[in-house]
Design an enzyme around this catalytic site. Sequence first.
Site, mmCIF file in Angstrom:
data_model
loop_
_atom_site.group_PDB
_atom_site.id
_atom_site.type_symbol
_atom_site.label_atom_id
_atom_site.label_comp_id
_atom_site.label_asym_id
_atom_site.label_seq_id
_atom_site.Cartn_x
_atom_site.Cartn_y
_atom_site.Cartn_z
ATOM 1 N N GLY A 34 0.817 -1.208 0.000
ATOM 2 C CA GLY A 34 0.000 0.000 0.000
ATOM 3 C C GLY A 34 0.847 1.253 0.000
ATOM 4 O O GLY A 34 2.025 1.224 -0.358
ATOM 5 N N LEU A 36 0.538 3.686 -2.056
ATOM 6 C CA LEU A 36 0.977 3.627 -3.453
ATOM 7 C C LEU A 36 1.530 4.964 -3.935
ATOM 8 O O LEU A 36 1.037 6.026 -3.585
ATOM 9 C CB LEU A 36 -0.183 3.208 -4.360
ATOM 10 C CG LEU A 36 -0.823 1.838 -4.086
ATOM 11 C CD1 LEU A 36 -1.764 1.461 -5.221
ATOM 12 C CD2 LEU A 36 0.202 0.746 -3.852
ATOM 13 N N HIS A 37 2.570 4.879 -4.758
ATOM 14 C CA HIS A 37 3.166 6.058 -5.391
ATOM 15 C C HIS A 37 3.419 5.710 -6.854
ATOM 16 O O HIS A 37 3.086 4.593 -7.310
ATOM 17 C CB HIS A 37 4.443 6.479 -4.665
ATOM 18 C CG HIS A 37 5.423 5.350 -4.473
ATOM 19 N ND1 HIS A 37 6.054 4.719 -5.520
ATOM 20 C CD2 HIS A 37 5.853 4.712 -3.343
ATOM 21 C CE1 HIS A 37 6.840 3.779 -5.062
ATOM 22 N NE2 HIS A 37 6.724 3.737 -3.742
ATOM 23 N N HIS A 40 4.660 2.261 -7.870
ATOM 24 C CA HIS A 40 3.650 1.195 -7.934
ATOM 25 C C HIS A 40 2.788 1.341 -9.191
ATOM 26 O O HIS A 40 2.398 0.350 -9.810
ATOM 27 C CB HIS A 40 2.727 1.258 -6.710
ATOM 28 C CG HIS A 40 3.402 1.042 -5.404
ATOM 29 N ND1 HIS A 40 3.581 2.048 -4.493
ATOM 30 C CD2 HIS A 40 3.942 -0.068 -4.845
ATOM 31 C CE1 HIS A 40 4.196 1.573 -3.409
ATOM 32 N NE2 HIS A 40 4.427 0.293 -3.612
ATOM 33 N N GLN A 157 15.585 -8.113 -3.068
ATOM 34 C CA GLN A 157 14.281 -8.783 -2.954
ATOM 35 C C GLN A 157 13.918 -9.458 -4.279
ATOM 36 O O GLN A 157 13.447 -10.597 -4.314
ATOM 37 C CB GLN A 157 13.214 -7.762 -2.562
ATOM 38 C CG GLN A 157 11.783 -8.272 -2.692
ATOM 39 C CD GLN A 157 10.765 -7.286 -2.160
ATOM 40 O OE1 GLN A 157 10.568 -7.188 -0.964
ATOM 41 N NE2 GLN A 157 10.100 -6.554 -3.039
ATOM 42 N N VAL A 180 11.509 3.904 -10.351
ATOM 43 C CA VAL A 180 10.925 5.197 -10.738
ATOM 44 C C VAL A 180 11.437 6.235 -9.744
ATOM 45 O O VAL A 180 11.489 5.990 -8.536
ATOM 46 C CB VAL A 180 9.379 5.119 -10.709
ATOM 47 C CG1 VAL A 180 8.762 6.454 -11.100
ATOM 48 C CG2 VAL A 180 8.901 4.013 -11.639
ATOM 49 N N MET A 188 11.607 6.540 -5.715
ATOM 50 C CA MET A 188 10.306 6.638 -5.040
ATOM 51 C C MET A 188 10.168 5.504 -4.029
ATOM 52 O O MET A 188 10.523 4.362 -4.301
ATOM 53 C CB MET A 188 9.196 6.567 -6.069
ATOM 54 C CG MET A 188 9.176 7.809 -6.910
ATOM 55 S SD MET A 188 7.543 8.200 -7.470
ATOM 56 C CE MET A 188 7.926 9.626 -8.466
ATOM 57 N N SER A 189 9.654 5.858 -2.867
ATOM 58 C CA SER A 189 9.459 4.879 -1.794
ATOM 59 C C SER A 189 8.367 5.411 -0.887
ATOM 60 O O SER A 189 8.279 6.634 -0.661
ATOM 61 C CB SER A 189 10.762 4.738 -0.997
ATOM 62 O OG SER A 189 10.496 4.169 0.274
ATOM 63 N N ARG A 191 8.398 5.217 2.106
ATOM 64 C CA ARG A 191 9.066 5.753 3.305
ATOM 65 C C ARG A 191 9.588 7.176 3.098
ATOM 66 O O ARG A 191 9.983 7.814 4.065
ATOM 67 C CB ARG A 191 10.201 4.825 3.743
ATOM 68 C CG ARG A 191 9.686 3.482 4.264
ATOM 69 C CD ARG A 191 10.789 2.629 4.849
ATOM 70 N NE ARG A 191 10.261 1.510 5.609
ATOM 71 C CZ ARG A 191 10.168 0.249 5.151
ATOM 72 N NH1 ARG A 191 10.586 -0.044 3.930
ATOM 73 N NH2 ARG A 191 9.662 -0.706 5.912
HETATM 74 O O1 PAF Z 1 8.199 -4.747 -1.853
HETATM 75 C C1 PAF Z 1 7.200 -4.768 -1.100
HETATM 76 O O2 PAF Z 1 6.372 -3.867 -1.069
HETATM 77 C C2 PAF Z 1 6.995 -5.965 -0.187
HETATM 78 O O3 PAF Z 1 8.221 -6.470 0.248
HETATM 79 C C3 PAF Z 1 6.147 -7.094 -0.829
HETATM 80 C C4 PAF Z 1 6.825 -7.678 -2.043
HETATM 81 C C5 PAF Z 1 4.786 -6.529 -1.212
HETATM 82 C C6 PAF Z 1 5.949 -8.225 0.182
HETATM 83 O O4 PAF Z 1 5.310 -7.787 1.324
#
Ligand code: PAF
Length: 287
Positions: A34, A36-37, A40, A157, A180, A188-189, A191
């Site tokens: 969630g 979202l930016h 995403h 990841q 992005v 973009m994050s 956080r």
């Molecule tokens: O990258 C993320 O936002 C999270 O690590 C993910 C892949 C949705 C898993 O919770």
Amino acid sequence: MTLSSPLVPIKTPRDLRSLKKNWGNPSGLVPTMGALHEGHIQLIRHAASTAEEVIVSIFVNPTQFADNEDLESYPRNLASDIEMAQLAGATQIFVPNVKDLYPNGFSTYVVPCGPLVERWEGKSRPYLFRGVCTVVFKLFQIIQPTFAIFGQKDFQQLQVVRQMVSDLDLQVEIHAIPTVREEDGLAMSSRNTYLDSKERKAAPLLFQTLQQAVVIIQNDPKQNLEVLSQTLIRQLNSVPQIKIDYLGFVDAESLQPVSQFNGNVCLMVAAFVGKTRLIDNLLIQTK
Ligand code: PAF
């Protein structure tokens, strides 16, 4: 653009399994936590460009946070997330709650091990990849998408998820989308919203330093990368708002440190900017 009928989020794995029978094919999953930016949005747009059904999952996954991390304060904004996701092309939104994915007594985790997770994020955040692999594996099981999309910003990841898919013979393609960035280069994050104005000004230095390293290597590919990384760390640590957690040149497949440029190198960085931990990376190619 306005939305004629807002999507109603699917809340439980059980509901999702029964609705899924009527879904189009191929299907693309965009797993998110969630807040979202634009990053995403690009993932969702990519999915919408090739899939009939675009499922966006929104779940702040508790198992990937350590006790001292920001699970409680992680930004949550479900109503606007649903609207943004739908505008970008989502056709289904999956918003399970914690009890649905981790019922009482939950005790089976997907635990990646080996060199891919021993360093970098895996070292600094020991629960991260166990939590990510467990939740992503569950999402794959429940949704069974044709493909799933991840951002290259979380480079380790992405590689860990690819390894899990290969090791466990999961029937899902993994797609990756470039990071992005804001106009000043900051990745973009969700956080980034934690940063105060001084920290926000300092934060783009991370990406600028990655770019600077690329130029240095392009000018002198025989450069010792361990020495260069120490110089870059010193340079970034001299900025009052920034404290480097790690900065390293790695082989872009194995994520093992390299001291010489081999044509397939990624420079990865994690730093505290104020109290906010940010990560970024850049793949390095020669001219
Ligand atoms: O990258 C993320 O936002 C999270 O690590 C993910 C892949 C949705 C898993 O919770």
